[in-house]
Enzyme design. Structure first.
Site, PDB file in Angstrom:
ATOM      1  CE  LYS A   1      -7.056   6.176   0.338  1.00  0.00           C
ATOM      2  NZ  LYS A   1      -8.041   6.982  -0.412  1.00  0.00           N
TER       3      LYS A   1
ATOM      4  CE1 TYR B   1      -4.167   1.346  -0.363  1.00  0.00           C
ATOM      5  CE2 TYR B   1      -3.679   2.623   1.604  1.00  0.00           C
ATOM      6  CZ  TYR B   1      -4.483   2.362   0.509  1.00  0.00           C
ATOM      7  OH  TYR B   1      -5.591   3.127   0.288  1.00  0.00           O
TER       8      TYR B   1
HETATM    9  P1  NAD Z   1     -12.272   3.460  -8.576  1.00  0.00           P
HETATM   10  O1  NAD Z   1     -11.143   3.184  -9.503  1.00  0.00           O
HETATM   11  O2  NAD Z   1     -13.609   3.014  -8.970  1.00  0.00           O
HETATM   12  O3  NAD Z   1     -12.318   5.007  -8.202  1.00  0.00           O
HETATM   13  C1  NAD Z   1     -11.174   5.832  -8.154  1.00  0.00           C
HETATM   14  C2  NAD Z   1     -11.581   7.136  -8.808  1.00  0.00           C
HETATM   15  O4  NAD Z   1     -10.532   8.117  -8.681  1.00  0.00           O
HETATM   16  C3  NAD Z   1     -11.847   6.965 -10.312  1.00  0.00           C
HETATM   17  O5  NAD Z   1     -13.159   7.390 -10.601  1.00  0.00           O
HETATM   18  C4  NAD Z   1     -10.834   7.897 -10.948  1.00  0.00           C
HETATM   19  O6  NAD Z   1     -11.315   8.514 -12.123  1.00  0.00           O
HETATM   20  C5  NAD Z   1     -10.638   8.911  -9.826  1.00  0.00           C
HETATM   21  N1  NAD Z   1      -9.443   9.734 -10.027  1.00  0.00           N
HETATM   22  C6  NAD Z   1      -8.133   9.341 -10.010  1.00  0.00           C
HETATM   23  N2  NAD Z   1      -7.339  10.392 -10.308  1.00  0.00           N
HETATM   24  C7  NAD Z   1      -8.169  11.461 -10.500  1.00  0.00           C
HETATM   25  C8  NAD Z   1      -7.967  12.817 -10.847  1.00  0.00           C
HETATM   26  N3  NAD Z   1      -6.738  13.311 -11.083  1.00  0.00           N
HETATM   27  N4  NAD Z   1      -9.045  13.640 -10.945  1.00  0.00           N
HETATM   28  C9  NAD Z   1     -10.295  13.165 -10.734  1.00  0.00           C
HETATM   29  N5  NAD Z   1     -10.556  11.879 -10.422  1.00  0.00           N
HETATM   30  C10 NAD Z   1      -9.502  11.043 -10.303  1.00  0.00           C
HETATM   31  O7  NAD Z   1     -11.834   2.763  -7.200  1.00  0.00           O
HETATM   32  P2  NAD Z   1     -12.457   2.820  -5.723  1.00  0.00           P
HETATM   33  O8  NAD Z   1     -11.852   1.670  -5.024  1.00  0.00           O
HETATM   34  O9  NAD Z   1     -13.934   2.965  -5.778  1.00  0.00           O
HETATM   35  O10 NAD Z   1     -11.780   4.111  -5.117  1.00  0.00           O
HETATM   36  C11 NAD Z   1     -12.524   5.166  -4.505  1.00  0.00           C
HETATM   37  C12 NAD Z   1     -11.867   5.589  -3.202  1.00  0.00           C
HETATM   38  O11 NAD Z   1     -12.029   4.537  -2.256  1.00  0.00           O
HETATM   39  C13 NAD Z   1     -10.358   5.859  -3.285  1.00  0.00           C
HETATM   40  O12 NAD Z   1     -10.058   6.964  -2.476  1.00  0.00           O
HETATM   41  C14 NAD Z   1      -9.767   4.597  -2.703  1.00  0.00           C
HETATM   42  O13 NAD Z   1      -8.466   4.808  -2.163  1.00  0.00           O
HETATM   43  C15 NAD Z   1     -10.788   4.318  -1.616  1.00  0.00           C
HETATM   44  N6  NAD Z   1     -10.762   2.978  -1.026  1.00  0.00           N
HETATM   45  C16 NAD Z   1     -10.848   1.881  -1.826  1.00  0.00           C
HETATM   46  C17 NAD Z   1     -10.817   0.612  -1.252  1.00  0.00           C
HETATM   47  C18 NAD Z   1     -10.885  -0.621  -2.110  1.00  0.00           C
HETATM   48  O14 NAD Z   1     -10.501  -1.706  -1.637  1.00  0.00           O
HETATM   49  N7  NAD Z   1     -11.355  -0.548  -3.333  1.00  0.00           N
HETATM   50  C19 NAD Z   1     -10.717   0.473   0.143  1.00  0.00           C
HETATM   51  C20 NAD Z   1     -10.640   1.614   0.921  1.00  0.00           C
HETATM   52  C21 NAD Z   1     -10.659   2.862   0.318  1.00  0.00           C
END
Ligand code: NAD
Length: 293
Positions: free
Chosen positions: A176, A169
């Site tokens: 984060k 990570y």
């Molecule tokens: P996802 O890929 O569906 O979403 C990530 C989003 O970030 C995408 O829509 C992408 O377009 C956007 N993004 C990246 N760079 C960008 C930029 N410069 N400008 C605008 N948008 C931008 O994946 P997700 O897992 O749904 O991620 C959403 C959030 O949840 C993130 O912050 C991620 O760290 C967090 N998260 C995810 C998990 C997991 O296991 N999937 C767990 C905990 C937290």
């Protein structure tokens, strides 16, 4: 308790939980996105949602999803482009006059540095990861709070890698941690305006962003076998918890990092009944990049 008292109780709303509320959800890439799960949940409970998408390639995916929730405000936004951020909030200001909630579900890091050692992080990727995954939430709050004339709720997404070391990570964990700290400072800054600021710390879910993390399937399996609920969290569960944090059910909650991870964050060590499945998993496991000594 009288009937009138019951219907006045925010926990038993007489009308849909999000009725009359309007807000922006940022970070939908496809129907597996956490942002989409929250948008869907808000819509199902009567809220009105605007969406942003990053770049033309994602517009094709986000457009049809927007239609499913009756959303006709689908705006381009790359958080590294200040003008596009300004434009989103200017448009919503003109259109709605006010905002009640914003969801920030955005993160990015070079996937080559989401494997192996944190030690190898470059300055360029450190800065890009921090700017997109952490600072952009502050930039969003700066613009959103001006439209929250009647108070509101600002929500970002975190992961336990902020607090503890998780394989691969790396710099995202550092971002984060900074994001969670910024949630606390923003909560203090905006509390007097009745604006709440929280983070939802989700357990691992297979999404586009998660697929960039080395050995993500290993992380998923480990959590599945060792969380108190003995499974991984679902998108709908994250959507539901997001709904709670955006709605008036949580008006007393701010500056919080709320775990939605089937309880994994409380666990101290491998569960004895998980030993069998974990042994099986390890037998077929080859790390994506064995750490250099
Ligand atoms: P996802 O890929 O569906 O979403 C990530 C989003 O970030 C995408 O829509 C992408 O377009 C956007 N993004 C990246 N760079 C960008 C930029 N410069 N400008 C605008 N948008 C931008 O994946 P997700 O897992 O749904 O991620 C959403 C959030 O949840 C993130 O912050 C991620 O760290 C967090 N998260 C995810 C998990 C997991 O296991 N999937 C767990 C905990 C937290």
């Amino acid at each position: 308790m009288t009937t009138a008292a019951t219907t006045e109780d925010a926990r038993m709303p007489a009308r849909p939980l999000m009725a009359g509320k309007r807000g922006l959800v940022m970070g939908v890439a496809n129907d597996r996105s956490i942002a989409w799960a929250i948008a869907r949940s808000v819509h199902a409970h009567g809220g009105e949602v605007a969406l942003t998408y990053q770049g033309e390639a994602l517009k094709k995916r986000v457009g049809p999803l927007a239609e499913q929730i009756g959303c006709d405000a689908v705006l381009p936004c790359d958080v590294t482009d200040t003008a596009s951020l300004d434009s989103v909030f200017d448009t919503l200001g003109e259109r709605w006059g006010r905002l009640d909630f914003v969801v920030h579900a955005i993160a990015y890091s070079d996937k080559e540095q989401l494997k192996g050692r944190y030690l190898e992080t470059t300055a360029e990727n450190f800065n890009a990861t921090m700017a997109i995954s952490c600072y952009s939430f502050t930039a969003v709050c700066q613009r959103a709070h001006r439209l929250m004339s009647q108070g509101g709720s600002l929500l970002t997404m975190s992961y336990m890698g902020a607090e503890r070391v998780m394989p691969h990570y790396n710099v995202m964990g550092v971002a984060k941690a900074a994001l969670e700290a910024s949630v606390r400072y923003l909560a203090e800054d905006l509390g007097r305006q009745k604006i709440r600021v929280n983070a939802l710390s989700a357990g691992p879910i297979k999404t586009l962003a998660a697929s960039g993390i080395g050995d993500f399937r290993y992380i998923l399996r480990w959590n599945q076998h060792n969380s108190p609920l003995r499974r991984n969290v679902t998108l709908d569960e994250v959507g539901g918890a997001g709904l709670y944090l955006l709605s008036d059910l949580s008006t007393g909650v701010t500056g919080e990092v709320h775990y939605v991870d089937c309880g994994y964050n409380i666990v101290g060590m491998l569960a004895p009944d998980a030993a069998g499945p974990i042994r099986e998993m390890l037998e077929s496991f080859a790390p994506s990049r064995p750490d250099a000594g």
